[in-house]
Design a protein around this motif. Structure first.
Motif, PDB file in Angstrom:
ATOM      1  N   SER A  63       0.819  -1.212   0.000  1.00  0.00           N
ATOM      2  CA  SER A  63       0.000   0.000   0.000  1.00  0.00           C
ATOM      3  C   SER A  63       0.851   1.260   0.000  1.00  0.00           C
ATOM      4  O   SER A  63       0.577   2.193  -0.755  1.00  0.00           O
ATOM      5  CB  SER A  63      -0.927   0.014   1.213  1.00  0.00           C
ATOM      6  OG  SER A  63      -1.890  -0.991   1.096  1.00  0.00           O
ATOM      7  N   GLY A  83      -6.036   5.576   1.930  1.00  0.00           N
ATOM      8  CA  GLY A  83      -5.245   4.351   2.055  1.00  0.00           C
ATOM      9  C   GLY A  83      -4.496   4.263   3.369  1.00  0.00           C
ATOM     10  O   GLY A  83      -4.485   3.209   4.027  1.00  0.00           O
ATOM     11  N   HIS A 121      -7.031   2.403  -2.775  1.00  0.00           N
ATOM     12  CA  HIS A 121      -6.371   1.799  -3.933  1.00  0.00           C
ATOM     13  C   HIS A 121      -7.243   1.842  -5.181  1.00  0.00           C
ATOM     14  O   HIS A 121      -6.731   1.975  -6.292  1.00  0.00           O
ATOM     15  CB  HIS A 121      -5.934   0.370  -3.627  1.00  0.00           C
ATOM     16  CG  HIS A 121      -4.708   0.325  -2.789  1.00  0.00           C
ATOM     17  ND1 HIS A 121      -3.458   0.690  -3.261  1.00  0.00           N
ATOM     18  CD2 HIS A 121      -4.531  -0.008  -1.494  1.00  0.00           C
ATOM     19  CE1 HIS A 121      -2.580   0.561  -2.295  1.00  0.00           C
ATOM     20  NE2 HIS A 121      -3.206   0.145  -1.208  1.00  0.00           N
TER      21      HIS A 121
END
Length: 136
Positions: A63, A83, A121
């Motif tokens: 991530s 995120g 994402h």
């Protein structure tokens, strides 16, 4: 162009992070049903707390790299916030939630964190695909 290679990497990492977050969701939501289905499932390796922590360890670098590279390109820093909030909630859930808020609270936090990671994402992936590479 370096930009195209970096964006291909971001796309792979975004998809990987989404997949890992969904796996985390499935682990939290489906595992209790599997355990209820039969006592022999209690020996499952996925039932151990370390599995949840392993998923977080895999989601963290995936991530961070994908979101930072994507935000470097599209400059939409709110995506990074989505995120990183998700990763933060997942990390807190994996490390501390079971002791602080019990198993149900841990599952709720994990679901929330996973959903935030997926949203971040998904935005990142879409924005990276829509932006035109700058060849300056």
């Amino acid at each position: 162009c370096w930009c195209n290679e970096a964006m291909m990497l971001v796309a792979v990492l975004d998809r990987s992070a989404i997949g890992l977050s969904v796996l985390c969701l499935l682990h939290c939501l489906a595992l209790p049903l599997v355990l209820v289905a039969g006592s022999s499932f209690t020996a499952l390796w996925a039932a151990d707390e370390w599995f949840h922590q392993l998923l977080v360890v895999l989601v963290l670098p995936t991530s961070i790299v994908a979101l930072l590279l994507g935000c470097k390109k599209h400059k939409r820093w709110a995506v990074l916030a989505w995120g990183f909030c998700g990763v933060g909630v997942l990390t807190l859930a994996a490390l501390f939630a079971h002791d602080l808020v019990g198993e149900a609270g841990e599952k709720i936090l994990t679901v929330i964190g996973s959903m935030l990671v997926v949203v971040g994402h998904a935005f990142n992936f879409r924005l990276c695909r829509s932006e035109v590479c700058d060849h300056r």
